[in-house]
Structure formats: structure tokens, C-alpha cells
Design an enzyme around this catalytic site. Structure first.
Site, PDB file in Angstrom:
ATOM      1  N   ARG A  44       0.292  -1.050   0.228  1.00  0.00           N
ATOM      2  CA  ARG A  44      -0.447  -0.158   0.128  1.00  0.00           C
ATOM      3  C   ARG A  44       0.951   1.519   0.342  1.00  0.00           C
ATOM      4  O   ARG A  44       0.892   2.739  -0.513  1.00  0.00           O
ATOM      5  CB  ARG A  44      -0.816   0.106   1.176  1.00  0.00           C
ATOM      6  CG  ARG A  44      -1.836   1.480   1.334  1.00  0.00           C
ATOM      7  CD  ARG A  44      -2.521   1.010   1.608  1.00  0.00           C
ATOM      8  NE  ARG A  44      -2.605   0.855   3.555  1.00  0.00           N
ATOM      9  CZ  ARG A  44      -2.236   0.995   4.742  1.00  0.00           C
ATOM     10  NH1 ARG A  44      -1.128   1.640   4.312  1.00  0.00           N
ATOM     11  NH2 ARG A  44      -2.189  -0.102   5.748  1.00  0.00           N
ATOM     12  N   TYR A 103     -16.581  16.513 -15.572  1.00  0.00           N
ATOM     13  CA  TYR A 103     -16.855  15.112 -15.946  1.00  0.00           C
ATOM     14  C   TYR A 103     -18.215  14.612 -14.945  1.00  0.00           C
ATOM     15  O   TYR A 103     -17.818  15.074 -13.082  1.00  0.00           O
ATOM     16  CB  TYR A 103     -15.779  14.267 -15.034  1.00  0.00           C
ATOM     17  CG  TYR A 103     -15.886  12.689 -15.148  1.00  0.00           C
ATOM     18  CD1 TYR A 103     -16.776  12.067 -16.327  1.00  0.00           C
ATOM     19  CD2 TYR A 103     -15.599  11.883 -13.837  1.00  0.00           C
ATOM     20  CE1 TYR A 103     -16.381  10.499 -16.522  1.00  0.00           C
ATOM     21  CE2 TYR A 103     -15.730  10.397 -14.088  1.00  0.00           C
ATOM     22  CZ  TYR A 103     -16.307  10.261 -15.101  1.00  0.00           C
ATOM     23  OH  TYR A 103     -16.594   8.874 -15.270  1.00  0.00           O
ATOM     24  N   ASP A 154      -7.756  18.755 -14.628  1.00  0.00           N
ATOM     25  CA  ASP A 154      -8.190  17.388 -14.772  1.00  0.00           C
ATOM     26  C   ASP A 154      -7.713  17.158 -16.014  1.00  0.00           C
ATOM     27  O   ASP A 154      -7.706  17.711 -17.188  1.00  0.00           O
ATOM     28  CB  ASP A 154      -9.586  17.348 -14.012  1.00  0.00           C
ATOM     29  CG  ASP A 154     -10.286  15.837 -15.122  1.00  0.00           C
ATOM     30  OD1 ASP A 154      -9.140  15.416 -15.937  1.00  0.00           O
ATOM     31  OD2 ASP A 154     -11.066  15.604 -14.605  1.00  0.00           O
ATOM     32  N   LYS A 211      -7.996   6.019 -19.530  1.00  0.00           N
ATOM     33  CA  LYS A 211      -8.910   6.992 -21.133  1.00  0.00           C
ATOM     34  C   LYS A 211      -7.420   7.058 -21.466  1.00  0.00           C
ATOM     35  O   LYS A 211      -6.908   5.873 -21.944  1.00  0.00           O
ATOM     36  CB  LYS A 211      -9.253   7.997 -20.846  1.00  0.00           C
ATOM     37  CG  LYS A 211      -9.466   8.333 -19.269  1.00  0.00           C
ATOM     38  CD  LYS A 211     -11.761   7.513 -19.565  1.00  0.00           C
ATOM     39  CE  LYS A 211     -12.386   7.608 -18.446  1.00  0.00           C
ATOM     40  NZ  LYS A 211     -12.338   8.816 -17.449  1.00  0.00           N
TER      41      LYS A 211
HETATM   42  C1  PLP Z   1     -13.513   9.058 -16.415  1.00  0.00           C
HETATM   43  C2  PLP Z   1     -12.961  10.889 -15.753  1.00  0.00           C
HETATM   44  C3  PLP Z   1     -12.077  11.075 -14.917  1.00  0.00           C
HETATM   45  C4  PLP Z   1     -13.038   9.759 -13.833  1.00  0.00           C
HETATM   46  O1  PLP Z   1     -12.090   8.970 -13.504  1.00  0.00           O
HETATM   47  P1  PLP Z   1     -12.014   7.286 -13.864  1.00  0.00           P
HETATM   48  O2  PLP Z   1     -10.373   6.738 -13.645  1.00  0.00           O
HETATM   49  O3  PLP Z   1     -13.335   6.765 -14.440  1.00  0.00           O
HETATM   50  O4  PLP Z   1     -12.503   7.252 -12.240  1.00  0.00           O
HETATM   51  C5  PLP Z   1     -11.910  11.945 -13.829  1.00  0.00           C
HETATM   52  N1  PLP Z   1     -12.037  13.143 -15.056  1.00  0.00           N
HETATM   53  C6  PLP Z   1     -12.561  13.129 -16.361  1.00  0.00           C
HETATM   54  C7  PLP Z   1     -12.592  14.325 -17.409  1.00  0.00           C
HETATM   55  C8  PLP Z   1     -12.034  11.999 -17.031  1.00  0.00           C
HETATM   56  O5  PLP Z   1     -13.058  11.610 -18.264  1.00  0.00           O
END
Ligand code: PLP
Length: 380
Positions: free
Chosen positions: A47, A99, A171, A196
């Protein structure tokens, strides 16, 4: 090292001192033997740290031009760790077009713990100032925004953040460091859903944070270890492997994205097309300034403008798969109102343009003729 070299070698020196493996071994272990109590080689319990995760964390730091990387079990787990820097009464100013899962985490979890969020349009960064008070601690930016593909000027936000002594987090999931490097533009924290584009193959859920400042890194590392939302070694390996081809994939995502955006724009059955590469897009100049390309994410409405017409189009697609998520090699289509953005109240989403007939495309790296042909038959 330049970017394309960094995706392959960044932070990966001396990856396997034991046998010289060229790829990072998957250390599928929870614990590490000690010669004497406390006598270990930097790893005690997985962890706290795991060598495969460390390899990924170093790679993330390298490609984002940061110093410290941290990997989590999902993008939302990474955002969750950032929010735990704050205390009841603290205020956060966030992009309003963001998001859906981030919005849900902010409003349904952290508002309950006493954090206050103000969701605002940030295309004009000077409007930030009227929302800042003595409790404000963080500006949370998502750019390009999801799903409207608005572009927020990171440098302008960073000037406001520095003036008021606030943290700025970005982000960077949609752009990836191939197109945009927020730390270079003055951000303090970069966040990724590596699920992604970084992973890139729709086969792993994982999140990451990258920072430059050592004190901030220490605080976030403490939260990562204390709260424990880490990712496993196998998933770390998959994202590391994805990152090695990030530059090649992104180049093709951008090329295909442009061709499809231009195709949609001239199609009579299509209403509006949202893609920052259009010269007449109100955000085009900022996009050109802070991004090196426009990516493969496109949203559009049907000319009819009804929910039924959009549903019909996404159901008819054959190569584009109707699915949540984005950023993989394969093309995906989504209907935000009933899928990714279902957790955002109608009044909130309609304010930002997320209307019933909106369709979001994650353009993959297939042959563009096939993708355009698919859209053509679905729109007919
Ligand atoms: C998918 C996404 C998230 C969340 O990520 P997860 O890996 O699904 O928890 C946050 N911000 C954006 C822009 C996303 O496309």
C-alpha cells in the site's frame, strides 16, 4: 529528453537491477523481506509503495514535467485524495462543465464533509476573482471540458491562483501531456484518469496525480498511503505499457478527430459541432496557445434536436461502439444525458449546453474512411 522519448524512457532508468529486464517486472507481492527490523530496500508493504507502481509514478511525473507522481485505483480516487487536503469550511471553485463523476464526488461526498464548491464557467478567467474569499483554497479546472469541449486558459487561471495564494489543479484526462502540460502553464497539481488515453486500450481503470512541489507531494503521498486508494501492480504495468505509445496514438486521434469534425460540420442532419480546432470556435485561440493539437473528442447535436433522434443515431452506429468512457484505440459514442452526465441535475446540465440531442464521440485510431462511413449511414 523530449516528449516522445520520455513516454518510453522517462523515469525508467535502472528498472530491473536484478536481471536487467527491459520492461518493468510486475511485483505481485504485498510485503518485502527485511534483514533486520526496518532494514529493507525501500519497500515494506505494497500500500505504501510497490516497485511496479513506482515505475508508473515516475513515468507519470516525467511525461507531465513534474517531480512527483502518485497512482491510484481510479481517476476518482486520485481526485478524492486531492479533496482530502482540505478541511470543513474550505471553498473550492470548479469548472461547471465537468466530468459527471467529479461533480458527484464533490457534491454528494465532500459537501457532506463541509467543503463548499462553486461551479462556474471559466472561459473568462477574470470572472474567477468575484468567487474568491478568505476560505477559498483551490481552483479545479477541467480543460477541454466534458462534454462541451470548452477550453479554459490555464495560464490565466494560474495568475489568479498565485495572486490569491490558491492551489490550481487541472484534470488533464482529455488532452494528455502529449497535447497540454498544465504544470508548465503554472498549475500545482495535474490529475489523470489514466483509464482513458494514458492506458489507451480500455482495459484498465487507474488514476494519477503529478506535482512539482515537494511539500505538496508529501501531503498527497501521506493521503495516498493513509487512505489507501492505490492501484495494483498489474494495472500499473498496463498503464506503463499504454504510455509507451501515447504519442503515436494521440497523433492519430488528432488526425481522425479533425477529419470527423469537419465531416460532421457540413452534414445536413447535424446541428452544432463542438471541437476546439474550428477556426470559428470561441475558444480556438486559447486552444491553439496552450495545446499542440485538438484531440479526438468531439460532441455534436442532431439537426432535429430531439432525444429520440440522438438515440437513433447512436443505436445505428456499427464501428463506433455505444459505451461509456473514452480514449481507447477503438471509437466510442455516448449520449451524455442518459449516460455519463445522468448524475447532473437537468438545470445544471442545460446551463452548460448538455442538451437531449447531444452525442459525444471518442474518435479512435481506425481508418478514417470507415469511421466517416459509419457516421454517414447512422445519420441517414
Ligand atoms: C473518466 C474521467 C474521470 C474519472 O476517472 P475514473 O478513472 O473513471 O475514476 C475524471 N475526469 C475525467 C475528465 C474523466 O473523463
Amino acid at each position: 529528453m523530449k516528449f516522445n522519448t520520455k513516454t518510453i524512457h522517462g523515469g525508467q532508468q535502472n528498472i530491473d537491477p536484478a536481471y536487467g529486464a527491459v520492461m518493468p517486472p510486475i511485483y505481485q507481492t504485498t510485503t518485502y523481506s527485511q534483514t533486520t527490523p526496518g532494514g529493507h530496500k525501500g519497500y515494506e508493504y505494497s500500500r505504501s509503495a510497490n516497485p511496479t507502481r513506482t515505475a508508473l509514478e515516475n513515468s507519470l511525473a516525467s511525461i507531465e514535467n513534474g517531480r512527483f507522481g502518485m497512482a491510484f485505483g481510479s481517476g476518482l480516487a486520485a481526485i478524492d485524495a486531492v479533496m482530502k487536503l482540505f478541511k470543513p469550511g474550505d471553498e473550492i471553485i470548479s469548472t461547471n462543465d465537468l466530468y459527471g463523476g467529479s461533480y458527484r464526488l464533490f457534491t454528494k461526498i465532500f459537501e457532506g464533509f463541509g467543503l463548499k464548491f462553486r461551479f462556474i464557467g471559466m472561459q473568462d478567467a477574470s470572472s474567477l476573482e468575484e468567487h474568491i474569499n478568505e476560505n477559498t483554497k483551490l481552483i479545479w479546472v477541467e480543460t477541454p471540458t466534458n462534454p462541451m469541449m470548452n477550453i479554459i486558459d490555464i495560464e490565466a487561471c494560474s495568475r489568479v491562483a498565485k495572486k490569491h495564494n490558491l492551489l490550481l489543479a487541472v484534470d488533464n484526462t482529455f488532452a494528455t501531456p502529449y497535447l497540454q502540460r498544465p504544470l508548465d502553464l503554472g498549475a500545482d497539481i495535474v490529475m489523470h484518469s489514466a483509464t482513458k488515453y494514458l492506458g489507451g486500450h480500455s482495459d484498465v481503470v487507474l488514476g494519477g496525480l503529478v506535482v512539482k512541489d515537494e511539500q505538496l507531494a508529501k501531503k498527497l503521498y501521506f493521503i495516498q498511503n493513509a487512505s489507501g486508494a492505490i492501484c495494483g501492480p498489474q494495472d500499473s504495468f498496463l498503464v506503463l505499457r499504454g504510455i509507451k505509445t501515447l504519442h503515436l496514438r494521440m497523433q492519430r486521434h488528432c488526425e481522425n478527430g479533425e477529419k470527423i469534425a469537419r465531416f460532421l460540420k457540413t452534414h445536413p442532419r447535424v446541428g452544432k459541432v463542438y471541437w476546439p480546432g474550428f477556426e470559428d470556435n470561441p475558444n480556438h485561440e486559447i486552444a491553439k496557445k496552450q495545446m499542440s493539437g485538438f484531440g479526438g473528442m468531439i460532441s455534436f447535436t442532431t439537426a432535429q434536436g430531439t432525444l429520440e433522434s440522438a438515440v437513433k443515431v447512436v443505436e445505428k452506429l456499427k464501428i463506433f461502439t455505444l459505451a461509456e468512457s473514452l480514449g481507447g484505440v477503438e471509437s466510442l459514442a455516448g449520449h451524455p444525458v442518459s449516460m455519463t452526465h445522468a448524475s447532473i441535475p437537468v438545470e445544471e446540465r442545460e446551463k452548460t449546453g448538455v442538451v437531449d440531442s447531444l452525442i459525444r464521440l471518442s474518435v479512435g485510431i481506425e481508418d478514417e474512411e470507415d469511421l466517416i462511413g459509419d457516421l454517414e449511414q447512422a445519420l441517414e
